[in-house]
Design a protein around this motif. Structure first.
Motif, mmCIF file in Angstrom:
data_model
loop_
_atom_site.group_PDB
_atom_site.id
_atom_site.type_symbol
_atom_site.label_atom_id
_atom_site.label_comp_id
_atom_site.label_asym_id
_atom_site.label_seq_id
_atom_site.Cartn_x
_atom_site.Cartn_y
_atom_site.Cartn_z
ATOM 1 N N TYR A 127 0.673 -1.664 -0.097
ATOM 2 C CA TYR A 127 0.387 -0.042 0.156
ATOM 3 C C TYR A 127 1.070 1.508 0.031
ATOM 4 C CZ TYR A 127 1.029 0.325 4.710
ATOM 5 O OH TYR A 127 1.838 0.741 5.885
ATOM 6 N N LEU A 157 0.547 5.204 1.053
ATOM 7 C CA LEU A 157 0.060 6.475 1.792
ATOM 8 C C LEU A 157 0.679 8.197 1.493
ATOM 9 C CD1 LEU A 157 0.288 5.301 5.672
ATOM 10 C CD2 LEU A 157 -1.585 4.523 3.962
ATOM 11 N N THR A 170 -5.395 -3.063 4.878
ATOM 12 C CA THR A 170 -5.434 -1.870 4.989
ATOM 13 C C THR A 170 -6.503 -1.307 5.996
ATOM 14 O OG1 THR A 170 -7.317 -2.430 3.190
ATOM 15 C CG2 THR A 170 -4.846 -2.235 2.113
ATOM 16 N N GLU A 206 -4.520 1.408 7.890
ATOM 17 C CA GLU A 206 -4.139 3.222 7.582
ATOM 18 C C GLU A 206 -4.638 3.801 9.415
ATOM 19 O OE1 GLU A 206 -7.071 6.234 4.791
ATOM 20 O OE2 GLU A 206 -7.602 4.241 4.796
ATOM 21 N N HIS A 218 -1.837 3.577 12.110
ATOM 22 C CA HIS A 218 -1.256 5.032 10.555
ATOM 23 C C HIS A 218 -1.877 6.446 11.714
ATOM 24 C CE1 HIS A 218 1.625 3.127 8.377
ATOM 25 N NE2 HIS A 218 1.330 2.802 8.186
ATOM 26 N N ASN A 219 -3.220 6.999 11.328
ATOM 27 C CA ASN A 219 -3.547 7.838 11.462
ATOM 28 C C ASN A 219 -3.646 8.584 13.318
ATOM 29 O OD1 ASN A 219 -4.218 10.088 9.274
ATOM 30 N ND2 ASN A 219 -5.324 8.190 8.943
ATOM 31 N N ARG A 260 -3.428 9.814 4.563
ATOM 32 C CA ARG A 260 -4.884 8.624 3.449
ATOM 33 C C ARG A 260 -4.146 7.277 2.471
ATOM 34 N NH1 ARG A 260 -6.878 10.492 -1.584
ATOM 35 N NH2 ARG A 260 -5.055 12.105 -2.098
ATOM 36 N N MET A 261 -4.510 6.752 2.397
ATOM 37 C CA MET A 261 -4.487 5.520 1.689
ATOM 38 C C MET A 261 -4.635 5.781 0.167
ATOM 39 S SD MET A 261 -4.453 1.476 2.074
ATOM 40 C CE MET A 261 -4.163 1.253 4.038
ATOM 41 N N LYS A 321 -3.687 0.141 -3.301
ATOM 42 C CA LYS A 321 -2.983 -0.822 -2.747
ATOM 43 C C LYS A 321 -3.455 -1.815 -3.666
ATOM 44 C CE LYS A 321 -7.957 -1.270 -0.998
ATOM 45 N NZ LYS A 321 -9.220 -1.308 0.046
#
Length: 96
Positions: A9, A11, A26, A30, A33-34, A49-50, A53
């Motif tokens: 993926y 980001l 996924t 995400e 990560h946030n 933001r992704m 993928k």
């Protein structure tokens, strides 16, 4: 039970940099990560933001795709994403 789907993926970070990774989930990744628990790199560049993928049948295939992406220049990464239908905001005189 191990997941049969392995994802490479990408980001887009709050500073417009890219982060590439591997996961089997996924949405969860995400969110991590946030929340600031995804990686040291993204923790300082939230929100993320992704934007891309790709699913693979094995972890090996997905991590090879991740490694190959990380070796690309910024311009090559933008091209990679563009030809795969990812919309990126205009970042220069060429609109790339």
């Amino acid at each position: 039970m191990a997941s049969s789907e392995h994802y490479f993926y990408v980001l887009q970070c709050g500073d417009d940099s890219f982060y590439a990774g591997y996961t089997t989930d996924t949405l969860r990744r995400e969110q991590e990560h946030n929340k600031g628990i995804g990686s040291k790199y993204t923790k300082a560049r939230r929100p993320v933001r992704m934007i891309y993928k790709e699913v693979f049948g094995s972890r090996t295939e997905a991590t090879k795709a991740e490694a190959a992406f990380k070796k690309l220049t910024r311009k090559q990464k933008e091209h990679f994403l563009k030809v795969r239908g990812t919309h990126l905001p205009s970042s220069g005189p060429d609109g790339i």
